[in-house]
Scaffold this motif. Structure first.
Motif, PDB file in Angstrom:
ATOM      1  N   VAL A   1      19.270  25.378   9.731  1.00 31.41           N
ATOM      2  CA  VAL A   1      19.533  25.370   8.294  1.00 31.41           C
ATOM      3  C   VAL A   1      18.189  25.306   7.581  1.00 31.41           C
ATOM      4  O   VAL A   1      17.432  24.340   7.738  1.00 31.41           O
ATOM      5  CB  VAL A   1      20.419  24.175   7.890  1.00 31.41           C
ATOM      6  CG1 VAL A   1      20.640  24.170   6.376  1.00 31.41           C
ATOM      7  CG2 VAL A   1      21.754  24.232   8.622  1.00 31.41           C
ATOM      8  N   LEU A   2      17.875  26.341   6.816  1.00 32.36           N
ATOM      9  CA  LEU A   2      16.588  26.466   6.129  1.00 32.36           C
ATOM     10  C   LEU A   2      16.774  26.148   4.645  1.00 32.36           C
ATOM     11  O   LEU A   2      17.615  26.755   3.977  1.00 32.36           O
ATOM     12  CB  LEU A   2      16.046  27.885   6.292  1.00 32.36           C
ATOM     13  CG  LEU A   2      15.720  28.310   7.733  1.00 32.36           C
ATOM     14  CD1 LEU A   2      15.548  29.821   7.821  1.00 32.36           C
ATOM     15  CD2 LEU A   2      14.459  27.620   8.215  1.00 32.36           C
ATOM     16  N   VAL A   3      15.990  25.211   4.151  1.00 26.70           N
ATOM     17  CA  VAL A   3      16.157  24.739   2.769  1.00 26.70           C
ATOM     18  C   VAL A   3      14.882  25.037   1.972  1.00 26.70           C
ATOM     19  O   VAL A   3      13.807  24.516   2.279  1.00 26.70           O
ATOM     20  CB  VAL A   3      16.476  23.233   2.739  1.00 26.70           C
ATOM     21  CG1 VAL A   3      16.687  22.766   1.303  1.00 26.70           C
ATOM     22  CG2 VAL A   3      17.723  22.937   3.581  1.00 26.70           C
TER      23      VAL A   3
ATOM     24  N   VAL B   1      14.607  17.100   0.228  1.00 36.45           N
ATOM     25  CA  VAL B   1      16.061  17.208   0.325  1.00 36.45           C
ATOM     26  C   VAL B   1      16.545  16.930   1.749  1.00 36.45           C
ATOM     27  O   VAL B   1      17.469  16.145   1.954  1.00 36.45           O
ATOM     28  CB  VAL B   1      16.521  18.597  -0.160  1.00 36.45           C
ATOM     29  CG1 VAL B   1      18.012  18.791   0.086  1.00 36.45           C
ATOM     30  CG2 VAL B   1      16.207  18.770  -1.651  1.00 36.45           C
ATOM     31  N   ILE B   2      15.927  17.545   2.756  1.00 34.93           N
ATOM     32  CA  ILE B   2      16.429  17.341   4.122  1.00 34.93           C
ATOM     33  C   ILE B   2      16.159  15.921   4.612  1.00 34.93           C
ATOM     34  O   ILE B   2      16.901  15.389   5.443  1.00 34.93           O
ATOM     35  CB  ILE B   2      15.863  18.371   5.121  1.00 34.93           C
ATOM     36  CG1 ILE B   2      14.360  18.190   5.358  1.00 34.93           C
ATOM     37  CG2 ILE B   2      16.196  19.782   4.680  1.00 34.93           C
ATOM     38  CD1 ILE B   2      13.828  18.993   6.539  1.00 34.93           C
TER      39      ILE B   2
ATOM     40  N   VAL C   1      22.300  16.452  13.727  1.00 33.45           N
ATOM     41  CA  VAL C   1      20.967  16.937  13.342  1.00 33.45           C
ATOM     42  C   VAL C   1      19.972  16.451  14.394  1.00 33.45           C
ATOM     43  O   VAL C   1      19.703  15.254  14.504  1.00 33.45           O
ATOM     44  CB  VAL C   1      20.562  16.451  11.937  1.00 33.45           C
ATOM     45  CG1 VAL C   1      19.130  16.902  11.623  1.00 33.45           C
ATOM     46  CG2 VAL C   1      21.521  16.999  10.882  1.00 33.45           C
ATOM     47  N   LYS C   2      19.437  17.385  15.151  1.00 35.86           N
ATOM     48  CA  LYS C   2      18.592  17.049  16.294  1.00 35.86           C
ATOM     49  C   LYS C   2      17.101  17.043  15.964  1.00 35.86           C
ATOM     50  O   LYS C   2      16.303  16.442  16.688  1.00 35.86           O
ATOM     51  CB  LYS C   2      18.846  18.046  17.434  1.00 35.86           C
ATOM     52  CG  LYS C   2      20.301  18.103  17.882  1.00 35.86           C
ATOM     53  CD  LYS C   2      20.815  16.724  18.296  1.00 35.86           C
ATOM     54  CE  LYS C   2      22.269  16.758  18.737  1.00 35.86           C
ATOM     55  NZ  LYS C   2      22.787  15.418  19.074  1.00 35.86           N
TER      56      LYS C   2
ATOM     57  N   LEU D   1      17.330  21.045  10.920  1.00 40.07           N
ATOM     58  CA  LEU D   1      17.075  21.176   9.480  1.00 40.07           C
ATOM     59  C   LEU D   1      15.600  21.470   9.268  1.00 40.07           C
ATOM     60  O   LEU D   1      14.736  20.698   9.712  1.00 40.07           O
ATOM     61  CB  LEU D   1      17.456  19.888   8.747  1.00 40.07           C
ATOM     62  CG  LEU D   1      18.912  19.723   8.297  1.00 40.07           C
ATOM     63  CD1 LEU D   1      19.120  18.329   7.719  1.00 40.07           C
ATOM     64  CD2 LEU D   1      19.279  20.772   7.254  1.00 40.07           C
ATOM     65  N   ALA D   2      15.305  22.580   8.624  1.00 39.68           N
ATOM     66  CA  ALA D   2      13.918  22.967   8.366  1.00 39.68           C
ATOM     67  C   ALA D   2      13.761  23.268   6.885  1.00 39.68           C
ATOM     68  O   ALA D   2      14.680  23.807   6.256  1.00 39.68           O
ATOM     69  CB  ALA D   2      13.535  24.192   9.198  1.00 39.68           C
TER      70      ALA D   2
END
Length: 280
Positions: free
Chosen positions: A50-52, A115-116, A126-127, A106-107
């Motif tokens: 998941v790219l934020v 945010v992440i 979430v690893k 999460l990146a």
């Protein structure tokens, strides 16, 4: 009793066949095990990445990184970060993680890191957290505070503001980067033809979101990786090194402007894949 010659021949052939079958079976066993291992590896699901994105940008900034991850078999989602309110933005990305079955990496870039750091809390799937030219705040810190904590940021002098209506409340304030300063501050290593388009289509970050305080950081419980662009004029490299060290992140540095995932998508994809390899 003497066995007739034809029967002796048949007996010998049968014995030879048994020996050959045994030898072939013995040789096939490790090969079959190897094939089974390959099949098992192929069936092992890779985590969803998941790219934020952060402020002054949108999810399309990850396009080249996404292409590299998808080529290697990673499912990828790059949602639109609302960029309105720090807590609400984190809650939105948290809801995206809620919708995913299986492991997640999460990146994030820039404000997306803020945010992440908050969105990952409470998610056992979430690893890894991956910060790319991003904020990794501790409890009580804001993005603007961290950007100004170390010398080198040119963001403050490049911001222009506009008010926007808030139903039933006081007007909010959006921050944009002055288009005339956009390339030099945000993306100096990209062609001017591209940064003109980026400046024209930039998504503003609300000052409420950029100045909002972080909660308990997820990096205290989840392993993290950090890609630091050493020519960053938005978040000073010294600030990023400080945050990475505090979080215990595994660090890679690269000569890049703030938009490291655009100017160096290979490095961005590589650090995400490194997080996967280390946590599988």
């Amino acid at each position: 009793m003497r066995v007739p010659a034809p029967r002796r021949l048949l007996t010998a052939l049968a014995a030879a066949a048994l020996l050959v079958t045994g030898a072939v079976s013995a040789q096939a066993t490790p090969q079959a095990a190897s094939r089974d291992s390959v099949r098992a590896e192929k069936k092992e699901p890779k985590p969803t990445v998941v790219l934020v994105h952060g402020a002054f940008a949108d999810a399309s900034g990850f396009n080249d990184t996404i292409a590299r991850l998808q080529k290697d078999g990673f499912p990828v989602i790059a949602p639109a970060n609302p960029l309105r309110d720090a807590a609400q933005d984190a809650a939105y990305i948290s809801s995206v993680v809620d919708s995913i079955d299986g492991p997640v990496i999460l990146a994030a870039h820039s404000y997306g890191g803020f945010v992440i750091t908050n969105a990952a809390r409470g998610h056992d799937n979430v690893k890894a957290l991956v910060y790319m030219g991003a904020f990794a705040p501790d409890k009580g810190e804001s993005a603007l505070q961290l950007a100004e904590q170390f010398p080198g940021s040119e963001l403050g002098g490049a911001l222009i503001t506009r008010q926007y209506p808030v139903p039933g409340g006081d007007p909010g304030t959006d921050g944009y980067i002055d288009p005339a300063k956009f390339r030099s501050v945000f993306a100096a290593d990209l062609p001017a033809s591209r940064t003109r388009l980026m400046a024209a289509t930039q998504r503003p970050g609300s000052l409420q979101g950029l100045s909002g305080a972080s909660g308990v950081p997820a990096w205290k419980a989840i392993p993290s990786w950090y890609l630091i662009p050493t020519a960053d004029k938005v978040i000073p490299p010294a600030a990023q090194r400080f945050m990475a060290k505090r979080a215990g992140s595994k660090v890679t540095e690269i000569r890049s402007s703030h938009v490291v995932m655009i100017s160096h998508p290979d490095a961005a994809a590589k650090i995400i894949k490194s997080a996967y390899t280390a946590t599988r």
